[in-house]
Design a protein around this motif. Structure first.
Motif, short mmCIF file in Angstrom:
data_model
loop_
_atom_site.label_atom_id
_atom_site.label_comp_id
_atom_site.label_asym_id
_atom_site.label_seq_id
_atom_site.Cartn_x
_atom_site.Cartn_y
_atom_site.Cartn_z
N GLY A 134 -30.01 -3.98 0.49
CA GLY A 134 -29.40 -5.13 1.17
C GLY A 134 -27.80 -5.20 0.65
O GLY A 134 -26.94 -5.31 1.49
N LEU A 135 -27.79 -5.13 -0.55
CA LEU A 135 -26.32 -5.32 -1.09
C LEU A 135 -25.84 -4.04 -1.28
O LEU A 135 -24.36 -4.07 -1.01
CB LEU A 135 -26.61 -5.93 -2.66
N LEU A 136 -26.45 -2.98 -1.44
CA LEU A 136 -25.54 -1.68 -1.55
C LEU A 136 -25.54 -1.09 -0.60
O LEU A 136 -24.08 -0.66 -0.03
CB LEU A 136 -26.46 -0.84 -2.45
N LYS A 137 -26.27 -0.99 0.52
CA LYS A 137 -26.13 0.04 1.69
C LYS A 137 -24.98 -0.30 2.61
O LYS A 137 -24.23 0.44 2.87
CB LYS A 137 -27.53 0.11 2.52
N PRO A 138 -24.77 -1.51 3.23
CA PRO A 138 -23.60 -1.75 3.96
C PRO A 138 -22.34 -1.85 3.12
O PRO A 138 -21.45 -1.38 3.98
CB PRO A 138 -24.08 -3.16 4.54
N ASN A 139 -22.45 -2.14 1.87
CA ASN A 139 -20.93 -2.15 1.38
C ASN A 139 -20.59 -0.79 0.97
O ASN A 139 -19.20 -0.62 0.70
CB ASN A 139 -21.17 -3.19 0.29
N VAL A 140 -21.55 0.16 0.51
CA VAL A 140 -20.79 1.60 0.28
C VAL A 140 -20.01 1.97 1.54
O VAL A 140 -18.92 2.70 1.14
CB VAL A 140 -21.91 2.52 -0.01
N GLY A 141 -20.57 1.85 2.48
CA GLY A 141 -19.78 2.20 3.74
C GLY A 141 -18.35 1.50 4.00
O GLY A 141 -17.34 2.12 4.31
N SER A 142 -18.47 0.45 3.53
CA SER A 142 -17.21 -0.41 3.74
C SER A 142 -16.05 0.30 2.62
O SER A 142 -14.76 0.07 2.95
CB SER A 142 -17.56 -1.98 3.41
N LEU A 143 -16.55 0.60 1.65
CA LEU A 143 -15.85 1.12 0.52
C LEU A 143 -15.13 2.39 0.93
O LEU A 143 -14.02 2.78 0.74
CB LEU A 143 -16.42 1.16 -0.77
N VAL A 144 -15.86 3.26 1.78
CA VAL A 144 -15.33 4.23 2.25
C VAL A 144 -14.24 4.13 3.03
O VAL A 144 -13.13 4.64 3.00
CB VAL A 144 -16.30 5.16 3.32
N GLY A 145 -14.23 3.00 3.82
CA GLY A 145 -13.06 2.79 4.82
C GLY A 145 -11.91 2.14 4.11
O GLY A 145 -10.78 2.43 4.42
N ASP A 146 -12.17 1.59 2.87
CA ASP A 146 -11.05 1.06 2.18
C ASP A 146 -10.11 2.28 1.47
O ASP A 146 -9.11 2.04 1.09
CB ASP A 146 -11.48 0.28 0.97
N LEU A 147 -10.72 3.33 1.34
CA LEU A 147 -10.07 4.65 0.56
C LEU A 147 -8.72 5.01 1.70
O LEU A 147 -8.04 5.77 1.00
CB LEU A 147 -11.37 5.76 0.69
N TYR A 148 -8.88 4.63 3.00
CA TYR A 148 -7.87 5.48 3.91
C TYR A 148 -7.06 4.33 4.57
O TYR A 148 -7.69 3.21 4.97
CB TYR A 148 -8.54 6.16 5.05
N SER A 149 -5.94 4.69 4.81
CA SER A 149 -5.08 3.86 5.76
C SER A 149 -5.66 3.84 7.07
O SER A 149 -6.35 4.98 7.35
CB SER A 149 -3.61 4.05 5.80
N LYS A 150 -5.45 2.84 7.98
CA LYS A 150 -5.93 2.93 9.21
C LYS A 150 -5.41 4.16 10.10
O LYS A 150 -6.10 4.57 10.92
CB LYS A 150 -5.61 1.52 10.07
N LYS A 151 -4.35 4.74 9.63
CA LYS A 151 -3.89 5.68 10.59
C LYS A 151 -4.15 7.12 9.92
O LYS A 151 -3.54 8.15 10.48
CB LYS A 151 -2.19 5.43 10.88
N ASP A 152 -4.76 7.33 8.88
CA ASP A 152 -4.80 8.46 8.09
C ASP A 152 -5.84 9.35 9.04
O ASP A 152 -6.82 9.09 9.16
CB ASP A 152 -5.71 8.16 6.76
N PRO A 153 -5.51 10.57 9.36
CA PRO A 153 -6.08 11.42 10.25
C PRO A 153 -7.35 11.84 9.61
O PRO A 153 -8.28 12.24 10.21
CB PRO A 153 -5.07 12.60 10.54
N ARG A 154 -7.45 11.72 8.20
CA ARG A 154 -8.71 12.34 7.41
C ARG A 154 -9.89 11.16 7.60
O ARG A 154 -11.08 11.60 7.09
CB ARG A 154 -8.33 12.48 5.95
N ARG A 155 -9.59 10.21 7.90
CA ARG A 155 -10.47 9.03 7.99
C ARG A 155 -11.90 9.40 8.48
O ARG A 155 -12.90 9.41 7.90
CB ARG A 155 -10.17 7.84 8.78
N ASP A 156 -11.89 10.07 9.73
CA ASP A 156 -13.44 10.06 10.44
C ASP A 156 -14.22 11.21 9.69
O ASP A 156 -15.19 11.44 9.50
CB ASP A 156 -12.94 10.56 11.86
N SER A 157 -13.16 12.33 9.18
CA SER A 157 -13.72 13.48 8.52
C SER A 157 -14.37 12.90 6.98
O SER A 157 -15.20 13.37 6.86
CB SER A 157 -12.55 14.42 8.41
N GLY A 158 -13.68 11.85 6.41
CA GLY A 158 -14.35 11.15 5.20
C GLY A 158 -15.52 10.67 5.53
O GLY A 158 -16.25 10.89 4.80
#
Length: 498
Positions: A134-158
């Motif tokens: 419960g601590l790890l699973k949802p928050n790893v996905g959130s960290l992936v989102g932090d790697l990219y700016s909102k407009k970064d075209p690589r986001r979905d691919s990441g």
């Protein structure tokens, strides 16, 4: 109060190339989640057998029906605990530290399970793994989102690459942990699962500062001093009350495993119902958003029905693999646990195909509710096909493993139609004031499904096989057809959301 870093500051702190053209931090999260899923799915591949095998065979000798119910409740609690993990990250630790502590708890849980300490160790390890996941699973996905700016075209691919890491870990785990567990010792298998989580933690700790920068450092809505004191007191009191009730109940004989399972099954219905009512009645929800919430309810029910079938791959179909399937096939000696690799294998193969198909169809692709309908129909068919072996040959003879392969294939086709679409629809239909909680609600569709499964799986036995698979499969197909018929109406309620 700790200062908050802006999204731009976070992105600038992360090396933006170095992992297949993506930020280097993606490699950290890819391998952390790879090893976490390896440990979880490896453990899950043999846990059911460990519970119901006789003590002389290295198991605990739990009744097979009860073991299936425990597995379902276990899965339900794992998804429910994500609500706690999200809250802790948002209000106390931030996502980066929450992920680390989650991994520690998961590893401890697997270590406890690796020790030959009987049923006490089983339930203790479950508590650690439920909280840790419960601590790890949802928050790893959130960290992936932090790697990219909102407009970064690589986001979905990441996110696609990250999703591949999840499924690769889930794919190889049954072959390693399952083989060791079934061939040598369940406890040794659980030990390998613990080792997997340890490797994931090492990767995370060594590379985090260098590759993740400021990602996950923010605590978006930190507790005030007064709130910290209040929540600490409430948590301590609640833990004490639960401990006392548990001790008195189990020692007195009136709090049985079956009653705990039943209570959690009821919670699986109550919690999402409360969520819906709270959001619908909130003054922060606009009339347009209420309309979209009404459209979301049939989708949520459809998702529950789908996950109720899909998650039986680790309970009823796992039992079927061990008890009813020929494990000598074309000169190969199969392990029952290996069938748990079929789901991630088919996802790895066909997810890119579906992604290409939706891009190719563009505006001509089916609507959200139509995709849900087809996904539910595929899930129903995955159970309908399991009628035929018993119908033609009875329940006394062993059946070809290809029937299980076909069943897993069909349900994965349904999953690829429903699961990614459900995530996307959830973000689009969510009221603005409840965007994060709506994602928790989506995860609860799986938790609720498994909570209900804890009661449903009790009706399975080789003697009831045809009726069991037939009724559940037919209900899913019927619901899929009804949802298909309602699609034009739901489209209106979505108020322009496609």
């Amino acid at each position: 109060m700790r200062s908050q870093h802006s999204p731009d500051d976070i992105v600038k702190s992360i090396p933006q190339t170095g992992f297949f053209g993506h930020p280097k931090g993606l490699s950290t999260l890819f391998f952390t989640e790879f090893w976490e899923r390896f440990s979880y799915y490896g453990m899950r591949a043999i846990l059911l057998y460990y519970m119901y095998y006789e003590v002389t065979q290295g198991g605990l000798g739990i009744n097979q029906t009860t073991a299936n119910s425990i597995m379902a409740i276990y899965g339900s609690l794992v998804y429910m605990s994500g609500i706690i993990g999200g809250w802790i990250a948002d209000r106390i630790l931030g996502t980066a530290r929450t992920v680390f502590y989650g991994g520690i708890l998961i590893m401890i849980g697997h270590i406890i399970l690796a020790l030959p300490m009987g049923i006490t160790a089983l339930f203790t390890s479950m508590a650690f793994i439920v909280l840790g996941t419960g601590l790890l699973k949802p928050n790893v996905g959130s960290l992936v989102g932090d790697l990219y700016s909102k407009k970064d075209p690589r986001r979905d691919s990441g996110f696609s690459i990250y999703y591949m890491g999840i499924n690769m870990g889930a794919f190889i785990a049954p072959y390693i942990v399952g083989t060791v567990g079934e061939t040598y010792s369940f406890h040794l298998g659980f030990g390998i699962a613990a080792l997997g989580m340890f490797i994931g933690l090492v990767v995370y700790v060594i590379t985090r500062r260098k590759y993740l920068g400021l990602a996950g450092v923010n605590v978006p809505n930190p507790l005030t001093k007064k709130e910290k004191s209040t929540y600490a007191s409430v948590t301590a009191a609640a833990a004490l009350i639960i401990a006392v009730i548990g001790w008195l109940g189990f020692s007195g004989g009136w709090l049985t495993v079956e009653r705990v399972i039943f209570f959690i099954s009821i919670l699986g219905i109550i919690i999402p119902t409360v969520y819906f009512i709270m959001m619908f009645k909130s003054k922060k929800t606009t009339a347009e958003e209420r309309s979209r919430l009404l459209a979301y309810i049939p989708l949520f029910i459809a998702a529950m029905m789908f996950w109720a079938i899909q998650e039986q791959g680790s309970t009823i179909l796992a039992t079927y693999a061990n008890e009813r399937t020929q494990l000598n096939f074309l000169g190969l000696e199969l392990k029952a646990s290996w069938f748990q690799s079929l789901n991630p294998l088919f996802i790895i193969i066909f997810a890119p195909v579906f992604a290409w198909l939706w891009t190719k169809l563009g505006d001509r692709q089916p609507s959200v509710s139509q995709k849900f309908s087809f996904g539910l129909i595929f899930a129903g068919l995955s159970f309908i096909v399991m009628i035929f072996p018993a119908y033609f040959n009875g329940t006394e003879s062993l059946v070809s493993p290809l029937w299980l392969v076909l069943s897993f294939f069909l349900v994965v086709m349904g999953e690829l139609l429903l699961s990614p679409v459900g995530l996307s629809a959830t973000t689009k239909l969510a009221p603005v004031a409840f965007a994060a909680q709506m994602m928790s609600l989506w995860n609860l569709s799986n938790a609720s499904a498994q909570a209900i499964n804890a009661q449903v799986v009790r009706f399975y036995s080789p003697e009831t096989e045809v009726v069991y698979f037939g009724v559940i499969g037919a209900v899913a197909i019927l619901l899929g057809i009804i949802l298909l018929m309602l699609s034009p109406k739901l489209k209106k309620f979505m108020m322009g959301i496609k």
